[in-house]
Each structure stands twice: as structure tokens, then as C-alpha cells.
Design an enzyme around this catalytic site. Structure first.
Site, PDB file in Angstrom:
ATOM      1  CE  LYS A 256      -9.798  -8.744  -8.540  1.00  0.00           C
ATOM      2  NZ  LYS A 256      -8.857  -9.688  -7.966  1.00  0.00           N
ATOM      3  CG  ASP A 257      -9.802 -10.846  -4.107  1.00  0.00           C
ATOM      4  OD1 ASP A 257      -9.632 -10.989  -5.329  1.00  0.00           O
ATOM      5  OD2 ASP A 257      -8.985 -10.252  -3.382  1.00  0.00           O
TER       6      ASP A 257
ATOM      7  CD  GLU B 107       3.531 -33.743   0.868  1.00  0.00           C
ATOM      8  OE1 GLU B 107       3.713 -34.917   0.506  1.00  0.00           O
ATOM      9  OE2 GLU B 107       2.416 -33.282   1.136  1.00  0.00           O
TER      10      GLU B 107
ATOM     11  CB  SER C 148       5.835   3.007  -8.143  1.00  0.00           C
ATOM     12  OG  SER C 148       6.235   1.741  -7.654  1.00  0.00           O
TER      13      SER C 148
ATOM     14  CG  HIS D 123      -2.159  -0.907   0.900  1.00  0.00           C
ATOM     15  ND1 HIS D 123      -3.399  -0.714   1.461  1.00  0.00           N
ATOM     16  CD2 HIS D 123      -2.288  -1.985   0.092  1.00  0.00           C
ATOM     17  CE1 HIS D 123      -4.221  -1.645   1.012  1.00  0.00           C
ATOM     18  NE2 HIS D 123      -3.567  -2.430   0.199  1.00  0.00           N
TER      19      HIS D 123
END
Ligand code: HEM
Length: 372
Positions: free
Chosen positions: A217-218, A261, A200, A196
Site C-alpha cells: 500500500k505504501d 513559504e 489502544s 508500536h
């Protein structure tokens, strides 16, 4: 009191409601989805701790007890073990999405710290069920530290809490595994604060307010992820795990094919392809760090050449994208080689790709210096 309330409300308003964000696609949701995975891991982890016993004679059976006897124990254990995979999937897609962004160096570095901490948490978590893969994985990786000149043996003994992987190792890994996710949460806050502060990267984009564009959206991406998650947990819960980890750890039997994994496979590919132990450790960490710092290098070239004509910047961007694609391709090949048998031609191929990976890195470095 009223002042504090007003202040906190204005912070929430500035960063979660009115915050100006560029209009971007669903690929940009993987950052918040990674955060969500962290929350799922913490919640299911705390539920697991209520029934798990961190002792070499009981750890394996306590996980079996969670699976068979505890009400819904199988559910939160499968959500936790598959959650680690989903977490890495989101983190990798998030890194890939931001490969070519001209974000601030500090933001990249906080991302690197986050990634290393998540890797450490997942590695230590995998030791806890005390299956064959847990024990031998811990043995191989902790032994690598012993290869560091001068201090290696001390570091290894400190990690083991003795002279080999045993009960004290399990205890300290359990303790670190519990603590690390909270450090990760603090790093997430730092990462978001730096994001935040650094506006730039969005300079040329069209802005909209965070709420409700980003929020909806999320939320949509979150439901899609939950469908994939539910498919894994309810229909294929052991698809991503190794069957040998359902055999209790034994010091006298080595697994036929030792593999980590899936999310560690590219780095394991680098490690296996290097004949020297310490060299392997250096190259493995080099590959991880390179994943983040290579872009910082490109950013610097971009910044230094601000005055150069736009056409040159365009070709820089293209070079940067080609190098990113090459790096992704190398990592994908190493991913498959890391999981293949330790045999010809896989081992030779892994050595060649590892060499290529680092040659490319130095080539860029030399090119940058020539341009200076
Ligand atoms: C960054 C977040 C985390 C990651 C990536 C992570 C990852 C893992 C992994 C990969 C396993 C092995 C699962 C298996 O195959 O059985 C595991 C096990 C475990 N984790 Fe976590 N974990 C996280 C957070 C936590 C937290 C916050 C706690 C406790 C508060 C916790 C408690 C446990 C316990 C008790 C086990 C052993 C039981 C089991 O194997 O299912 N984890 N974790």
C-alpha cells in the site's frame, strides 16, 4: 554475535513483518511518506552542501553556481526546495488523518516535537540561499523573539550572533539546518516506538500483518507521490517559491510584499493580525500547539467517560469531529489571509478568525470543566 543478530532479526520481524496493523485506506500512508521525504531531504541536502558556501557574500552566488554549473545541480536543488513543500504537505495530511484518533498523549507530544523541529529546519533552510525573502524573513521572525519580556533581547542576540541578521546568523542557521534533520530522524524512531507501544487506537479494528499489506500500500502511495514530485521539479519548479528570493539579499531594500513559504501561512496570518509583537508570538505558538493538544483534551474526556452509555460517547465523538472541522476551516481561512495584502478587509478578518480560534479552544476547556 549470533545472539545480537538473532535479536535484531526478531525486532525487525516483530515490527516490520509480522506487526499487526488495521486495514486502513491510502490516507494512512502519509506517515511513511513523510519519513520518505525526510530521507530525500537528507540525501539532496548532503549533495547541496558539497557546493554551497555559508557566507553572506557567497551564499547567493553559490546557489546560482549549483543551478548553472554543477552537473545535475539544478535537479537536486529543485528536489530539495520542492521537497520541503511536499514534506509539509504529507505532514499536514498525516496530522489531519489522525485528528480524531484516540492515540496516546505521549505519541501526540512526540508528533508536536517532530512538527516543531521540521518547522525550524525548513525556516533555517529558507535563509540559506540568502535572497531577499531569506534575509527579511529571518529579520522579521528573529526580531519577534526580541519582544519577549526580560530575556528577549538576549535570545535575539544569541540567534543573530551579533546585533542584527548577518554572517554569524547565516553560519549558525546553516549549522542548525544540517544538524536538525538528524534529530528529526531520532524523533521519528521515538514516534514509531510510541506508536508500536500504543495499540489502544486500533482495538476494534480487524488486523492484518504489516508485510505485505502495508508494504505494498505504501509503495503504491510512494510512486504516486513521486509522480507529483516529478511534475513539480520538471515542469513547475518555481511554482511554490517566491520570485524575490532570486534577488540577492539587500539590507537597504525591503520586499514589497513579505510572505513566508505556503506551509507557514496560517501561523503568519495569526501573527500579522495581532497588533502586539509579543502577543503575536504567543498566539502564533499557541495555534501550533493547539493543533496537537486540542485532541489530547478530547481524548481525556473520552477516557474519563468510559462508563457512560455508548450513545453519549457517540455524541462526544461527533462534537470532537465538528470541533476538528472548525479548526481545519479556521486554519484554511488563515492560510489565505496570511498570503493576502496587508489591507482591509483581510487584516480585520484575520483578527476575527484568530479570536474565534482561541474562543473555541477556551469554550471547550470550560465545557470540560463543567462536565467534571
Ligand atoms: C528536514 C529536512 C530538511 C528540510 C525541511 C529542508 C529545507 C530546506 C529549504 C526550504 C531550503 C531552501 C531551498 C531554496 O529555496 O533554495 C533548504 C536549503 C538548503 N538545505 Fe535543506 N532541508 C532539510 C534537510 C537538509 C539537510 C540534511 C542538509 C544537509 C546535510 C540540507 C542542506 C541545505 C543546503 C546546503 C541548502 C542551501 C541550498 C539551497 O538553497 O538550495 N538540508 N533546505
Amino acid at each position: 554475535m549470533r545472539f545480537i543478530r538473532m535479536k535484531s532479526l526478531s525486532v525487525i520481524n516483530a515490527h516490520l513483518i509480522d506487526y499487526p496493523t488495521p486495514v486502513v485506506g491510502y490516507m494512512s500512508s502519509f506517515g511513511s511518506l513523510s519519513g520518505l521525504c525526510l530521507v530525500i531531504q537528507i540525501v539532496t541536502g548532503i549533495l547541496l552542501v558539497a557546493h554551497y558556501t555559508p557566507h553572506v557574500t557567497l551564499a547567493f552566488t553559490s546557489v546560482e553556481h549549483i543551478m548553472r554549473d554543477v552537473n545535475d545541480g539544478w535537479l537536486f536543488r529543485y528536489y530539495h526546495s520542492n521537497g520541503a513543500s511536499i514534506f509539509f504537505l504529507c505532514v499536514y495530511l498525516h496530522i489531519n488523518q489522525n485528528f480524531s484518533s484516540d492515540a496516546d498523549d505521549l505519541l501526540w507530544l512526540s508528533g508536536l516535537a517532530l512538527y516543531l523541529a521540521i518547522m525550524a529546519a525548513a525556516f533555517m533552510g529558507y535563509i540559506l540561499p540568502w535572497g531577499q525573502m531569506s534575509f527579511w524573513g529571518a529579520t522579521v521572525i528573529t526580531n519577534l523573539f526580541a519582544a519577549i519580556p526580560m530575556v528577549g533581547q538576549d535570545i535575539a542576540q544569541w540567534l543573530w550572533g551579533g546585533f542584527s541578521v548577518d554572517n554569524p546568523t547565516l553560519n549558525r542557521f546553516f549549522s542548525f539546518h544540517y544538524m536538525l534533520p538528524f534529530i528529526i530522524a531520532a524523533l521519528v524512531i521515538l514516534h514509531l516506538s510510541l506508536l508500536h507501544l500504543d495499540e489502544s487506537s486500533n482495538e476494534d479494528d480487524e488486523y492484518v500483518e504489516f508485510y505485505y499489506y502495508y508494504f505494498i500500500k505504501d509503495l503504491f502511495a510512494f510512486f504516486l507521490l513521486m509522480i507529483i514530485f516529478a511534475y513539480l521539479v520538471f515542469f513547475n519548479p518555481n511554482y511554490l517559491s517566491h520570485p524575490d528570493n532570486y534577488i540577492m539579499a539587500s539590507i537597504s531594500v525591503t520586499p514589497a510584499h513579505l510572505v513566508p513559504e505556503w506551509y507557514f501561512l496560517p501561523f503568519y496570518g495569526v501573527l500579522r493580525s495581532t497588533p502586539d509583537k509579543f502577543g503575536g508570538l504567543l498566539l502564533m505558538f499557541g495555534t501550533i500547539v493547539d493543533l496537537f493538544l486540542i485532541d489530547t483534551l478530547f481524548d481525556e474526556t473520552g477516557e474519563e467517560e468510559e462508563d457512560v452509555e455508548a450513545i453519549d460517547l457517540d455524541s462526544d465523538d461527533m462534537d470532537s469531529e465538528i470541533e476538528d472541522d472548525e479548526e481545519t476551516a479556521n486554519l484554511l481561512i488563515l492560510f489565505f489571509l496570511g498570503g493576502s495584502d496587508i489591507d482591509e478587509p483581510y487584516t480585520d478578518l484575520a483578527t476575527i478568525i484568530t479570536l474565534l480560534q482561541f474562543l473555541e479552544y477556551f469554550e471547550i476547556d470550560i465545557e470540560d470543566e463543567d462536565e467534571d
